[in-house]
Design an enzyme around this catalytic site. Structure first.
Site, PDB file in Angstrom:
ATOM      1  N   ASN A   1       0.846  -1.195   0.000  1.00 12.77           N
ATOM      2  CA  ASN A   1       0.000   0.000   0.000  1.00 12.77           C
ATOM      3  C   ASN A   1       0.874   1.236   0.000  1.00 12.77           C
ATOM      4  O   ASN A   1       2.003   1.177   0.485  1.00 12.77           O
ATOM      5  CB  ASN A   1      -0.857   0.034   1.270  1.00 12.77           C
TER       6      ASN A   1
ATOM      7  N   ASP B   1      -4.553  -5.558   2.743  1.00 12.35           N
ATOM      8  CA  ASP B   1      -5.743  -6.381   3.019  1.00 12.35           C
ATOM      9  C   ASP B   1      -5.711  -7.720   2.293  1.00 12.35           C
ATOM     10  O   ASP B   1      -6.443  -8.631   2.640  1.00 12.35           O
ATOM     11  CB  ASP B   1      -6.998  -5.632   2.557  1.00 12.35           C
TER      12      ASP B   1
ATOM     13  N   LYS C   1      11.393 -17.371  -8.517  1.00 14.30           N
ATOM     14  CA  LYS C   1      10.957 -16.189  -9.271  1.00 14.30           C
ATOM     15  C   LYS C   1      10.072 -16.637 -10.438  1.00 14.30           C
ATOM     16  O   LYS C   1      10.443 -17.546 -11.185  1.00 14.30           O
ATOM     17  CB  LYS C   1      12.187 -15.444  -9.793  1.00 14.30           C
TER      18      LYS C   1
ATOM     19  N   PHE D   1      -7.220   4.690  11.777  1.00 14.82           N
ATOM     20  CA  PHE D   1      -7.184   5.677  10.700  1.00 14.82           C
ATOM     21  C   PHE D   1      -8.117   5.196   9.601  1.00 14.82           C
ATOM     22  O   PHE D   1      -8.342   3.989   9.469  1.00 14.82           O
ATOM     23  CB  PHE D   1      -5.756   5.830  10.142  1.00 14.82           C
TER      24      PHE D   1
ATOM     25  N   LYS E   1     -16.321   2.403   9.878  1.00 11.86           N
ATOM     26  CA  LYS E   1     -15.142   1.684  10.398  1.00 11.86           C
ATOM     27  C   LYS E   1     -15.026   1.852  11.910  1.00 11.86           C
ATOM     28  O   LYS E   1     -14.660   0.921  12.622  1.00 11.86           O
ATOM     29  CB  LYS E   1     -13.857   2.204   9.730  1.00 11.86           C
TER      30      LYS E   1
ATOM     31  N   LYS F   1     -15.125  -1.641  13.882  1.00 11.30           N
ATOM     32  CA  LYS F   1     -13.887  -2.114  14.514  1.00 11.30           C
ATOM     33  C   LYS F   1     -13.841  -1.770  16.003  1.00 11.30           C
ATOM     34  O   LYS F   1     -12.810  -1.888  16.653  1.00 11.30           O
ATOM     35  CB  LYS F   1     -12.674  -1.534  13.777  1.00 11.30           C
TER      36      LYS F   1
HETATM   37  N1  CTP Z   1      -6.262  -1.996   9.270  1.00  8.12           N
HETATM   38  C1  CTP Z   1      -5.789  -3.147   9.866  1.00  8.12           C
HETATM   39  N2  CTP Z   1      -5.715  -4.297   9.134  1.00  8.12           N
HETATM   40  C2  CTP Z   1      -6.084  -4.323   7.837  1.00  8.12           C
HETATM   41  C3  CTP Z   1      -6.573  -3.148   7.222  1.00  8.12           C
HETATM   42  C4  CTP Z   1      -6.639  -1.993   7.972  1.00  8.12           C
HETATM   43  O1  CTP Z   1      -5.448  -3.130  11.041  1.00  8.12           O
HETATM   44  N3  CTP Z   1      -5.998  -5.456   7.144  1.00  8.12           N
HETATM   45  C5  CTP Z   1      -6.397  -0.769  10.071  1.00  8.12           C
HETATM   46  C6  CTP Z   1      -5.567   0.400   9.586  1.00  8.12           C
HETATM   47  O2  CTP Z   1      -4.317   0.452  10.250  1.00  8.12           O
HETATM   48  C7  CTP Z   1      -6.443   1.591   9.898  1.00  8.12           C
HETATM   49  C8  CTP Z   1      -7.857   1.053   9.829  1.00  8.12           C
HETATM   50  O3  CTP Z   1      -7.740  -0.362   9.960  1.00  8.12           O
HETATM   51  O4  CTP Z   1      -6.251   2.049  11.227  1.00  8.12           O
HETATM   52  C9  CTP Z   1      -8.592   1.371   8.558  1.00  8.12           C
HETATM   53  O5  CTP Z   1      -7.799   1.060   7.448  1.00  8.12           O
HETATM   54  P1  CTP Z   1      -8.289   1.396   5.969  1.00  8.12           P
HETATM   55  O6  CTP Z   1      -7.252   0.922   5.010  1.00  8.12           O
HETATM   56  O7  CTP Z   1      -8.755   2.807   5.885  1.00  8.12           O
HETATM   57  O8  CTP Z   1      -9.608   0.554   5.818  1.00  8.12           O
HETATM   58  P2  CTP Z   1      -9.921  -0.974   5.679  1.00  8.12           P
HETATM   59  O9  CTP Z   1     -10.393  -1.459   7.005  1.00  8.12           O
HETATM   60  O10 CTP Z   1      -8.792  -1.719   5.053  1.00  8.12           O
HETATM   61  O11 CTP Z   1     -11.191  -0.919   4.715  1.00  8.12           O
HETATM   62  P3  CTP Z   1     -11.253  -0.552   3.155  1.00  8.12           P
HETATM   63  O12 CTP Z   1      -9.962  -0.997   2.561  1.00  8.12           O
HETATM   64  O13 CTP Z   1     -12.422  -1.312   2.682  1.00  8.12           O
HETATM   65  O14 CTP Z   1     -11.460   0.938   3.083  1.00  8.12           O
END
Ligand code: CTP
Length: 394
Positions: free
Chosen positions: A207, A276, A286, A320, A334, A338
């Site tokens: 990311n 994610d 490779k 965040f 969220k 969460k």
């Molecule tokens: N987060 C996490 N684990 C993941 C994804 C996100 O702990 N696999 C945490 C991030 O560190 C952040 C929060 O969840 O504090 C939201 O992350 P964000 O990327 O905005 O959202 P997602 O939960 O991944 O949802 P989406 O991608 O559908 O927006």
């Protein structure tokens, strides 16, 4: 009110690096008064320090017979912190042995402020038992040291004694000058940066994240007195001092480290951009390219924050939300899903803030329904506001 740093500059080749210290501190709105030893003025003129600090520079006390008596006492009293950088073997030796025979050594002797030495000298000098004995003695009286680093010295040798990076020194001083010490005794866990999901030994998906926001949060918590652990994915940022930094690369590694620390943490701020998805299968070799494209399956990886929310007892949990549309509504979803206490929502499509920028523009939402809009400001200021909100200071 502006904080006052008195910078004592003693003579060595690293004197020019002290100019950067002045410049960085002035940018942070700190008033800097410089005292130079006579030998320091052989390396860099007082005018350079005067121009950067916007204050008169004090040099040899006997050259200012009308002012010195007042001056060395007034700077000693005015100082919130007295930093000696670079500190030579000579000034360390003088102070350790009670000698006060010039403006700098006299001011150090007369101050009740915290004194921090940042030594810089030839390796053999630094390792000399007399210098080491003097450092030990000063430490036993409560004087602090920012240890020099190893590297190539101006004299051509390599070893310990090299002046620490001015940014690291400034970071240490700012920690001392921070007026809020409201996180003393608290354990704060921060995650930052991206995680990566390897495809084969050379390729991975990840990311976008520089880690700047998370590092600023970790430093703010440290400066307010907390014991801070920073679990960080790969970034180009320097590991901050006085923070327990744990480097990870995958989602799984971040999850394991965070879970180990979760029970003992009081506040957890998850600013990391966690991947994610990961490839369904990792290729140990490779993957060779053919004439066509490449497709592979991605599977869902852990939602670490969701797991923390489900385990939460006494902890304050801050997430965040990186959103490209419906900022507030998505962030609110969220926050509840969460089981967070706060969520910091940022619009990742804004061109002047966010990724890789020094600034951010966010909305902080609380589970009680409060909304605080923080317009474009430095990531350090966002971090400061965030803790003010968590500690109910605003
Ligand atoms: N987060 C996490 N684990 C993941 C994804 C996100 O702990 N696999 C945490 C991030 O560190 C952040 C929060 O969840 O504090 C939201 O992350 P964000 O990327 O905005 O959202 P997602 O939960 O991944 O949802 P989406 O991608 O559908 O927006």
């Amino acid at each position: 009110m502006k904080k006052n740093l008195v910078l004592g500059v003693s003579g060595g080749i690293a004197v020019y690096k002290a100019l950067e210290i002045v410049s960085l501190l002035v940018k942070k709105n700190i008033n800097v008064d410089v005292i130079m030893t006579e030998s320091a003025t052989e390396f860099v003129t007082p005018l350079s320090f005067q121009s950067l600090s916007q204050n008169m520079v004090t040099c040899d006390m006997f050259s200012e017979p009308k002012a010195w008596e007042i001056q060395h006492i007034s700077l000693a009293t005015k100082a919130d912190v007295l930093l000696v950088a670079p500190a030579t073997a000579n000034i360390i030796g003088k102070v350790a042995n009670g000698i006060a025979d010039d403006m700098l050594s006299t001011t150090i002797m007369a101050t009740k402020a915290k004194v921090i030495f940042a030594p810089a000298m030839n390796t053999n000098m630094y390792e000399n038992p007399i210098v080491q004995g003097n450092i030990k003695k000063l430490k036993s009286f409560g004087y602090e040291f920012i240890d020099p680093i190893e590297g190539r010295m101006a004299c051509g040798t390599t070893g310990a004694g090299k002046f620490e990076d001015p940014k690291v020194i400034v970071d240490r001083v700012l920690m001392e000058l921070h007026e809020k010490k409201d996180l003393v005794g608290k354990n704060v866990l921060v995650t930052a940066g991206p995680t990566i999901a390897p495809i084969d030994p050379v390729r991975y998906i990840t990311n976008r994240s520089t880690g700047k926001m998370g590092y600023a949060i970790a430093k703010e918590a440290r400066d307010r007195g907390a014991n801070v652990t920073l679990v960080t994915g790969p970034t180009s940022l320097e590991a901050p001092k006085n923070i327990n930094v744990i480097k990870i690369s995958t989602n799984e590694e971040m999850k394991n480290e965070v879970l180990k620390l979760f029970d003992s943490s009081d506040i957890i701020v998850k600013s990391a951009a966690v991947a994610d998805f990961k490839p369904k299968a990792y290729s140990t070799q490779k993957i060779k390219k053919g004439d066509g494209g490449l497709s592979f399956d991605l599977i869902r990886d852990n939602d670490i924050l969701m797991e923390l929310g489900n385990r939460k007892e006494k902890q304050i949990l801050v997430g965040f939300a990186a959103e490209s549309e419906n900022l507030k509504a998505n962030a609110m979803t969220k926050l509840h899903k969460k089981k967070l206490d706060y969520i910091v929502a940022n619009d990742i499509t804004a061109s002047d803030t966010g990724f890789a920028s020094e600034d951010n523009r966010v909305i902080i939402l609380s589970k009680e329904g409060n909304e605080i809009y923080l317009d474009k400001m430095s990531k350090e200021k966002i971090a400061s506001n965030l803790f003010d909100i968590i500690l109910e200071k605003r």
